[in-house]
Write an enzyme that holds these catalytic residues in place. Sequence first.
Site, short mmCIF file in Angstrom:
data_model
loop_
_atom_site.label_atom_id
_atom_site.label_comp_id
_atom_site.label_asym_id
_atom_site.label_seq_id
_atom_site.Cartn_x
_atom_site.Cartn_y
_atom_site.Cartn_z
N TYR A 85 -4.75 3.09 7.33
CA TYR A 85 -6.03 2.38 7.30
C TYR A 85 -6.93 2.82 8.46
O TYR A 85 -6.97 4.01 8.76
CB TYR A 85 -5.84 0.84 7.35
CG TYR A 85 -4.65 0.30 6.60
CD1 TYR A 85 -4.44 0.63 5.27
CD2 TYR A 85 -3.74 -0.55 7.20
CE1 TYR A 85 -3.36 0.10 4.57
CE2 TYR A 85 -2.67 -1.08 6.51
CZ TYR A 85 -2.49 -0.74 5.21
OH TYR A 85 -1.43 -1.26 4.51
N VAL A 96 1.12 -3.81 3.59
CA VAL A 96 1.11 -5.15 4.19
C VAL A 96 2.39 -5.94 3.90
O VAL A 96 2.56 -7.04 4.41
CB VAL A 96 -0.14 -5.98 3.80
CG1 VAL A 96 -1.40 -5.39 4.36
CG2 VAL A 96 -0.24 -6.18 2.30
N LYS A 122 0.54 3.26 -3.00
CA LYS A 122 -0.62 4.14 -3.24
C LYS A 122 -0.17 5.60 -3.33
O LYS A 122 -0.77 6.41 -4.02
CB LYS A 122 -1.68 3.94 -2.16
CG LYS A 122 -2.37 2.56 -2.27
CD LYS A 122 -3.34 2.30 -1.15
CE LYS A 122 -4.27 1.13 -1.39
NZ LYS A 122 -3.71 -0.20 -1.19
N TYR A 132 -2.15 -1.87 -11.07
CA TYR A 132 -2.25 -1.76 -9.61
C TYR A 132 -1.42 -2.85 -8.91
O TYR A 132 -0.65 -2.57 -7.99
CB TYR A 132 -3.73 -1.84 -9.19
CG TYR A 132 -3.93 -1.95 -7.70
CD1 TYR A 132 -3.82 -0.84 -6.87
CD2 TYR A 132 -4.21 -3.19 -7.10
CE1 TYR A 132 -3.98 -0.95 -5.49
CE2 TYR A 132 -4.38 -3.30 -5.73
CZ TYR A 132 -4.26 -2.19 -4.93
OH TYR A 132 -4.41 -2.31 -3.57
N SER A 189 0.80 -1.24 0.00
CA SER A 189 0.00 0.00 0.00
C SER A 189 0.83 1.29 0.00
O SER A 189 0.28 2.35 -0.25
CB SER A 189 -0.96 0.02 1.19
OG SER A 189 -2.15 -0.63 0.84
N1 GLN Z 1 -1.60 -5.31 -2.58
C1 GLN Z 1 -2.38 -5.19 -1.39
C2 GLN Z 1 -3.85 -5.31 -1.70
O1 GLN Z 1 -4.29 -4.77 -2.66
C3 GLN Z 1 -2.09 -3.88 -0.72
C4 GLN Z 1 -2.83 -3.72 0.56
C5 GLN Z 1 -2.05 -3.10 1.66
O2 GLN Z 1 -0.83 -3.00 1.69
N2 GLN Z 1 -2.79 -2.72 2.67
O3 GLN Z 1 -4.58 -5.95 -0.99
#
Ligand code: GLN
Length: 305
Positions: A241, A259, A64, A189, A61
């Site tokens: 989050y 994650v 992002k 993505y 994430s």
């Molecule tokens: N690639 C992960 C997903 O899309 C990223 C989520 C994350 O790091 N919270 O679920």
Amino acid sequence: MQNMIKEAYRYASYSLGEGAPADYIPELAKADTKRLAISITDLAGRTHSVGDSQVRFTMQSISKVVLLATALRFAGFGGVFARVGVEPTGDPFNSIIRLETDSSNRPSNPMINAGAIAVTTCIPGETPGERFEHVLEYARALLDNPELDYDKEVYRSESETGDRNRALAYMMRASKVIDGAVPEHLEVYFKACSLSVNCEEISFLGAVLANNGISPRGGKMLIEPFHVKVIRSLMSTCGLYDYSGEFALRVGIPAKSGVGGGIMGAVPSRMGIGTYCPALDPKGNSLCGLRAMEYLSQALNLSLF
Ligand code: GLN
């Protein structure tokens, strides 16, 4: 500085052995949960590290932020925020519920999966490969590593198991928030999530954001100041989050977690911080990383609040 990071490392390491790596992406479950690293890049471009700062892991994430910066560069503020909002959700990062209950059907913000997928659709190109090239090329500059690439195994693993993200994308397409081919958007993505980085590199990205978008090595403007303001404010309100509120209170640094076990922080006009340990808490944040951030925030008086 080195001593301060050592102390933060010692404090964070008390949480080693707690938590678990993400396993919904099978490849991530293989991570060594004993790995721990903390890096700080100052605004003169010097990086100080303790621990496993050369170990590579996937951005997940944290990408992002790179996706948002890339989309803003191509589509501008108006183009991007026609498809995504700027409000925190308090829901898990992969939640689908608000795509139906919010009257606009737009995802709430670019730091949750639905929002990042919507942001990805703003990145132009004839093919998904060409679109990802834009992300990769920009990521190489933002993380100061011209060799940066994505991890093919993690990409394959997420691609095979990413049905929840597919569901989010098809939901958004059904309500006309996004258009185009969903598998192509997800290719971009998933590849961005699989960008392979180390702790020093994410601290450099934090330093670029801390330095109003100017590279602390070389002085080139990498992100325009208005976009930096947008990105940092979204990191502050939505970057961790459904832990973002408590993180603001305890740490008070604009940050983004992933994650894969990384956390990237940007302390405006001070420094970029990277932490890495793949053992996560139930919300998907690196446990030792959170501890390290708490320690550094208090010891160096970094909270914005
Ligand atoms: N690639 C992960 C997903 O899309 C990223 C989520 C994350 O790091 N919270 O679920």
